[in-house]
Enzyme design. Structure first.
Site, mmCIF file in Angstrom:
data_model
loop_
_atom_site.group_PDB
_atom_site.id
_atom_site.type_symbol
_atom_site.label_atom_id
_atom_site.label_comp_id
_atom_site.label_asym_id
_atom_site.label_seq_id
_atom_site.Cartn_x
_atom_site.Cartn_y
_atom_site.Cartn_z
ATOM 1 N N GLY A 42 0.814 -1.216 0.000
ATOM 2 C CA GLY A 42 0.000 0.000 0.000
ATOM 3 C C GLY A 42 0.839 1.254 0.000
ATOM 4 O O GLY A 42 2.022 1.223 -0.377
ATOM 5 N N GLY B 129 5.887 4.931 -8.344
ATOM 6 C CA GLY B 129 6.682 3.728 -8.637
ATOM 7 C C GLY B 129 5.779 2.509 -8.773
ATOM 8 O O GLY B 129 5.922 1.723 -9.719
ATOM 9 N N HIS B 130 4.814 2.354 -7.839
ATOM 10 C CA HIS B 130 3.872 1.225 -7.932
ATOM 11 C C HIS B 130 3.083 1.309 -9.238
ATOM 12 O O HIS B 130 2.829 0.291 -9.889
ATOM 13 C CB HIS B 130 2.857 1.270 -6.782
ATOM 14 C CG HIS B 130 3.428 1.001 -5.428
ATOM 15 N ND1 HIS B 130 3.305 1.878 -4.388
ATOM 16 C CD2 HIS B 130 4.106 -0.069 -4.936
ATOM 17 C CE1 HIS B 130 3.884 1.377 -3.303
ATOM 18 N NE2 HIS B 130 4.384 0.204 -3.611
ATOM 19 N N LYS C 17 13.961 -0.989 -6.975
ATOM 20 C CA LYS C 17 14.398 -0.225 -5.798
ATOM 21 C C LYS C 17 14.776 -1.192 -4.668
ATOM 22 O O LYS C 17 15.730 -0.981 -3.951
ATOM 23 C CB LYS C 17 13.330 0.752 -5.309
ATOM 24 C CG LYS C 17 13.925 1.682 -4.241
ATOM 25 C CD LYS C 17 13.015 2.802 -3.904
ATOM 26 C CE LYS C 17 12.004 2.415 -2.869
ATOM 27 N NZ LYS C 17 12.594 1.954 -1.591
ATOM 28 N N SER D 169 9.141 6.032 -2.923
ATOM 29 C CA SER D 169 9.043 5.060 -1.838
ATOM 30 C C SER D 169 7.855 5.412 -0.962
ATOM 31 O O SER D 169 7.547 6.599 -0.764
ATOM 32 C CB SER D 169 10.327 5.117 -0.997
ATOM 33 O OG SER D 169 10.119 4.483 0.239
ATOM 34 N N ARG E 67 7.831 5.228 2.091
ATOM 35 C CA ARG E 67 8.373 5.903 3.283
ATOM 36 C C ARG E 67 8.563 7.402 3.067
ATOM 37 O O ARG E 67 8.670 8.160 4.031
ATOM 38 C CB ARG E 67 9.708 5.273 3.671
ATOM 39 C CG ARG E 67 9.540 3.894 4.264
ATOM 40 C CD ARG E 67 10.855 3.138 4.303
ATOM 41 N NE ARG E 67 10.608 1.734 4.566
ATOM 42 C CZ ARG E 67 10.834 1.141 5.737
ATOM 43 N NH1 ARG E 67 11.342 1.813 6.722
ATOM 44 N NH2 ARG E 67 10.572 -0.143 5.895
#
Ligand code: PAF
Length: 282
Positions: A31, A36-37, A151, A187, A189
């Site tokens: 999630g 990027g996803h 990544k 990311s 994060r």
């Protein structure tokens, strides 16, 4: 867009695709969906009749309870973002109970030593947790292809090893890192870093890019020294590790050998957030 929370519902939906021998692409995620996803999903949509995106924060791959607790959980927003990419995507968002049935433990895997290096050394048990959940997802979805970002390059190599050792009938597709214009790797994060911190985080890519240039002419020792000195002179980041490793074995390289591919791997902390990045040096 289709949203399923149980294995039974998902399998019932996928049965038509299996029967019609239509290819299924799987994009496993935890999630906090970002650009990027989406690049993994775009590739899967192009290459398959059906794309399944799993959203599951997998507890067994966290060796730090605080990291697990702080991991962003933004399902409603994730669904909106995925829906705006394509109405055809199937989102699978199970509970921990649904995936682990009261036994929330990881199986122990032997990935021929790949799991001992870098992230494996820093986060004991992490890749057992990743292997456990990814194998469960493969057995459930039975995808033709599964997509993983470069990544997490070590994770990508470990998933390839999992598939080889467990004889799983799925092709693993590695997708290049999606970077912001300033080079920062996308990311989940990043959502925990202030906008000022994010601006500064382009430093990670800049150091990797400079190290890559040096790597062409200088010794590995000199490149390592260069990276360490860059971080010593930058008080914003704490460097956890920088390693130049062989792409196949993931072992730290001490000298360059003909015919081998090398990559620089970097982990650093900013504002209490652990960021990872890597770059091909060949
Ligand atoms: O890369 C991730 O987000 C996770 O490690 C994965 C592959 C979804 C397994 O939980």
């Amino acid at each position: 867009m289709f949203l399923f929370q149980t294995k039974v519902e998902l399998q019932a939906y996928l049965a038509t695709f299996h029967t019609a021998k239509q290819s299924i692409g799987l994009v496993p995620t935890m999630g906090a969906i970002h650009r990027g996803h989406l690049s993994l999903m775009e590739q899967s949509l192009q290459e398959n009749g059906c794309t399944v995106v799993s959203i599951f924060v997998n507890p067994t791959q966290f060796n730090n309870a605080e990291d697990l607790a702080k991991y962003p959980r933004t399902l409603a927003l994730d669904i909106d973002i995925i829906r705006s990419l394509s109405e055809q995507i199937v989102v699978f968002s199970p509970s921990v109970e649904e995936m682990y049935a009261g036994n929330t433990v990881a199986r122990s895997f032997d990935f021929d030593g790949l799991e001992m290096e870098m992230e494996g050394a820093q986060r004991p048990g992490h890749f057992d947790g990743v292997g456990t959940i990814v194998k469960k997802l493969f057995e459930l979805v039975e995808p033709t292809k599964a997509y993983f970002g470069e990544k997490d390059f070590q994770q990508l190599q470990i998933i390839k090893k999992l598939v080889e050792k467990e004889h799983l009938p799925v092709s693993i597709i590695g997708v290049p890192i999606f970077r912001a214009v300033d080079g920062l790797a996308m990311s989940s994060r990043n959502a925990r870093i202030s906008s000022e911190g994010l601006e500064k985080s382009t430093f990670l890519y800049q150091v990797l890019a400079q190290a890559k240039v040096l790597f062409q002419t200088e010794s590995i020792e000199k490149v390592n020294h260069f990276v360490e000195s860059q971080f010593k002179n930058n008080s914003t980041f704490d460097l956890e590790y920088f390693t130049i490793a062989d792409e196949q074995t993931l072992k730290p390289a001490t000298a360059k050998e003909e015919g081998h591919a090398y990559r620089g791997f970097l982990v650093a902390h900013i504002e209490g957030v652990r960021l990872i990045d890597n770059l091909s040096f060949n």
